[in-house]
Enzyme design. Structure first.
Site, PDB file in Angstrom:
ATOM      1  CB  ALA A  95      -7.967  12.832  -8.576  1.00  0.00           C
ATOM      2  CB  ALA A  96      -2.802  15.786  -7.411  1.00  0.00           C
ATOM      3  N   GLY A  97      -5.427  17.398  -7.064  1.00  0.00           N
ATOM      4  CA  GLY A  97      -6.143  18.557  -6.534  1.00  0.00           C
ATOM      5  C   GLY A  97      -7.395  18.136  -5.761  1.00  0.00           C
ATOM      6  CG  ASP A  98     -10.489  16.157  -7.772  1.00  0.00           C
ATOM      7  OD1 ASP A  98     -10.693  17.386  -7.844  1.00  0.00           O
ATOM      8  OD2 ASP A  98     -10.639  15.374  -8.719  1.00  0.00           O
TER       9      ASP A  98
HETATM   10  P1  ATP Z   1      -5.527  17.803 -10.792  1.00  0.00           P
HETATM   11  O1  ATP Z   1      -6.194  18.713 -11.800  1.00  0.00           O
HETATM   12  O2  ATP Z   1      -4.522  16.857 -11.383  1.00  0.00           O
HETATM   13  O3  ATP Z   1      -6.484  17.131  -9.882  1.00  0.00           O
HETATM   14  P2  ATP Z   1      -4.620  20.291  -9.632  1.00  0.00           P
HETATM   15  O4  ATP Z   1      -3.919  20.933 -10.777  1.00  0.00           O
HETATM   16  O5  ATP Z   1      -5.949  20.791  -9.232  1.00  0.00           O
HETATM   17  O6  ATP Z   1      -4.644  18.711  -9.825  1.00  0.00           O
HETATM   18  P3  ATP Z   1      -2.139  20.336  -8.208  1.00  0.00           P
HETATM   19  O7  ATP Z   1      -1.653  21.719  -8.044  1.00  0.00           O
HETATM   20  O8  ATP Z   1      -1.517  19.503  -9.291  1.00  0.00           O
HETATM   21  O9  ATP Z   1      -3.721  20.367  -8.316  1.00  0.00           O
HETATM   22  O10 ATP Z   1      -1.935  19.496  -6.856  1.00  0.00           O
HETATM   23  C1  ATP Z   1      -2.525  19.832  -5.609  1.00  0.00           C
HETATM   24  C2  ATP Z   1      -1.517  19.541  -4.503  1.00  0.00           C
HETATM   25  O11 ATP Z   1      -1.150  18.155  -4.577  1.00  0.00           O
HETATM   26  C3  ATP Z   1      -0.204  20.306  -4.630  1.00  0.00           C
HETATM   27  O12 ATP Z   1      -0.277  21.550  -3.947  1.00  0.00           O
HETATM   28  C4  ATP Z   1       0.811  19.350  -4.022  1.00  0.00           C
HETATM   29  O13 ATP Z   1       0.932  19.548  -2.638  1.00  0.00           O
HETATM   30  C5  ATP Z   1       0.216  17.980  -4.303  1.00  0.00           C
HETATM   31  N1  ATP Z   1       0.861  17.390  -5.493  1.00  0.00           N
HETATM   32  C6  ATP Z   1       0.469  17.472  -6.778  1.00  0.00           C
HETATM   33  N2  ATP Z   1       1.338  16.855  -7.606  1.00  0.00           N
HETATM   34  C7  ATP Z   1       2.315  16.348  -6.806  1.00  0.00           C
HETATM   35  C8  ATP Z   1       3.520  15.600  -7.048  1.00  0.00           C
HETATM   36  N3  ATP Z   1       3.891  15.252  -8.287  1.00  0.00           N
HETATM   37  N4  ATP Z   1       4.270  15.266  -5.975  1.00  0.00           N
HETATM   38  C9  ATP Z   1       3.902  15.614  -4.713  1.00  0.00           C
HETATM   39  N5  ATP Z   1       2.786  16.311  -4.430  1.00  0.00           N
HETATM   40  C10 ATP Z   1       2.006  16.681  -5.449  1.00  0.00           C
HETATM   41  O1  RIB Z   2      -9.914  15.932 -11.274  1.00  0.00           O
HETATM   42  C1  RIB Z   2      -9.881  14.659 -11.875  1.00  0.00           C
HETATM   43  C2  RIB Z   2     -11.210  14.336 -12.477  1.00  0.00           C
HETATM   44  O2  RIB Z   2     -11.461  15.211 -13.557  1.00  0.00           O
HETATM   45  C3  RIB Z   2     -11.303  12.948 -13.069  1.00  0.00           C
HETATM   46  O3  RIB Z   2     -11.712  11.974 -12.115  1.00  0.00           O
HETATM   47  C4  RIB Z   2     -12.261  13.116 -14.219  1.00  0.00           C
HETATM   48  O4  RIB Z   2     -13.480  12.464 -14.025  1.00  0.00           O
HETATM   49  C5  RIB Z   2     -12.431  14.628 -14.400  1.00  0.00           C
HETATM   50  O5  RIB Z   2     -13.643  15.063 -13.933  1.00  0.00           O
END
Ligand code: ATP
Ligand code: RIB
Length: 325
Positions: free
Chosen positions: A257-260
């Site tokens: 959920a980093a992206g969320d």
């Molecule tokens: P997810 O699918 O895990 O929710 P995502 O792939 O959609 O994530 P990411 O590109 O992984 O999104 O992360 C979104 C933002 O979060 C990045 O641009 C960055 O700023 C921050 N981020 C993600 N991972 C890290 C990390 N390990 N350390 C610091 N910041 C991070």
């Molecule tokens: O982006 C993270 C989410 O992806 C999780 O909370 C899981 O429910 C899946 O939908």
């Protein structure tokens, strides 16, 4: 009006998925056919839509969530949880025919994950659900959508929001091909590397490739593209910017959920009228805090935490992380 619970004047409508996340935190993610024991179980609210709604609400905005859960215990807990986060759940439908979505998430010791989703009621979200929420779209602000539900309600929401003058953020996750007719109505598209590759055919393996992918998506009609690159940051293209915003350095425990969290907090900062790069830094600070904690919704930081983090990190690295004045 900003209040104690919503210390921001931002209004966000999120249309999307909600899941119950069953998270197993374990030394390493098992390969195919392999069993690894010794994990720890956490059960928590998840789903990309609900996570983004919680992240936006925790960052201070007034949030309305439009989604579908089942008429089961998971659905009841999910709605109660969202309500506790201060989210308006009046447009969450309790579906009688499908169960609440469930995600099985395995998190390895480096914070990396592997996710399998049984979407259930999320796949029954429809354009009619969006139409019922028309009144909240009229109140303006930002629409935040993802792709964990069928495409027709996503299109309906984007079309309605564009017609009513709302700004639209589309987080195209999980990856799927999208028509230009939809992309032309999107103000800000936030793919990660994989989603950017699927949408453009360009293998995104660094800043230069992210820039090329962003340019290609902008040529297809999106106004601003932010390609997120995990711990490497995000490439921002649009609104006069074409630059890499490096991620904050933290020790990741769970990147789920980093992206969320990034999208939810970004939406709040943009709805407050902050300039694009400043809004990206706000989103990145929220996401950086979230990866130091386990879970999706449970990892989203409060506005006070985001502001404290930004103050601390700006002092430590003023040149790289400087916010616009
Ligand atoms: P997810 O699918 O895990 O929710 P995502 O792939 O959609 O994530 P990411 O590109 O992984 O999104 O992360 C979104 C933002 O979060 C990045 O641009 C960055 O700023 C921050 N981020 C993600 N991972 C890290 C990390 N390990 N350390 C610091 N910041 C991070
Ligand atoms: O982006 C993270 C989410 O992806 C999780 O909370 C899981 O429910 C899946 O939908």
């Amino acid at each position: 009006m900003p209040s104690e619970n919503h210390p921001s004047n931002a209004r966000i409508v999120v249309v999307g998925s909600s899941n119950t996340d069953m998270i197993v935190q374990i030394g390493r993610i098992p390969g195919i056919g392999e069993t690894v024991i010794g994990g720890k179980l956490h059960t928590a609210g998840g789903g990309k839509g609900a996570n983004q709604a919680v992240a936006a609400s925790r960052a201070g905005a007034r949030v309305v969530f439009v989604g579908r859960v089942g008429s089961d215990g998971f659905g009841k807990t999910m709605v109660a949880g969202l309500r506790r986060y201060g989210i308006n759940v009046s447009y969450v439908t309790r579906d009688k025919r499908a169960p609440t979505g469930v995600a099985f998430i395995i998190v390895g010791s480096g914070g990396e994950n592997s996710i399998a989703v049984a979407s259930g009621a999320n796949l029954r979200l429809c354009s009619g659900d969006v139409a019922k929420a028309k009144e909240v779209f009229r109140q303006g602000g930002i629409l935040l959508v993802q792709l964990e539900t069928p495409l027709p309600p996503v299109r309906a929401a984007v079309t309605l929001a564009a017609k009513l003058g709302m700004r639209v953020i589309l987080n195209p996750a999980p990856a799927q091909p999208l028509p230009d007719t939809l992309l032309r109505k999107v103000d800000i598209l936030t793919p990660n590397e994989y989603e950017a590759e699927l949408l453009t055919g360009i293998r995104v393996d660094g800043e230069a490739a992210a820039a090329r992918a962003a340019d290609r998506l902008r040529r297809r009609g999106v106004k601003t593209v932010i390609v997120t690159l995990g711990s490497c940051g995000a490439f921002v293209a649009g609104d006069g910017c074409r630059t890499l915003a490096p991620a904050f350095k933290v020790r990741a425990v769970d990147t789920t959920a980093a992206g969320d969290v990034f999208n939810g907090a970004l939406a709040v900062a943009l709805a407050e009228g902050r300039p694009l790069l400043e809004a990206v830094r706000f989103g990145q600070a929220a996401a950086a805090i979230s990866v130091t904690r386990i879970g999706a919704q449970t990892s989203a930081p409060s506005r006070a935490e985001i502001e404290r983090f930004l103050r601390k990190h700006l002092l430590m690295a003023p040149s790289k992380n400087a916010l616009a004045p």
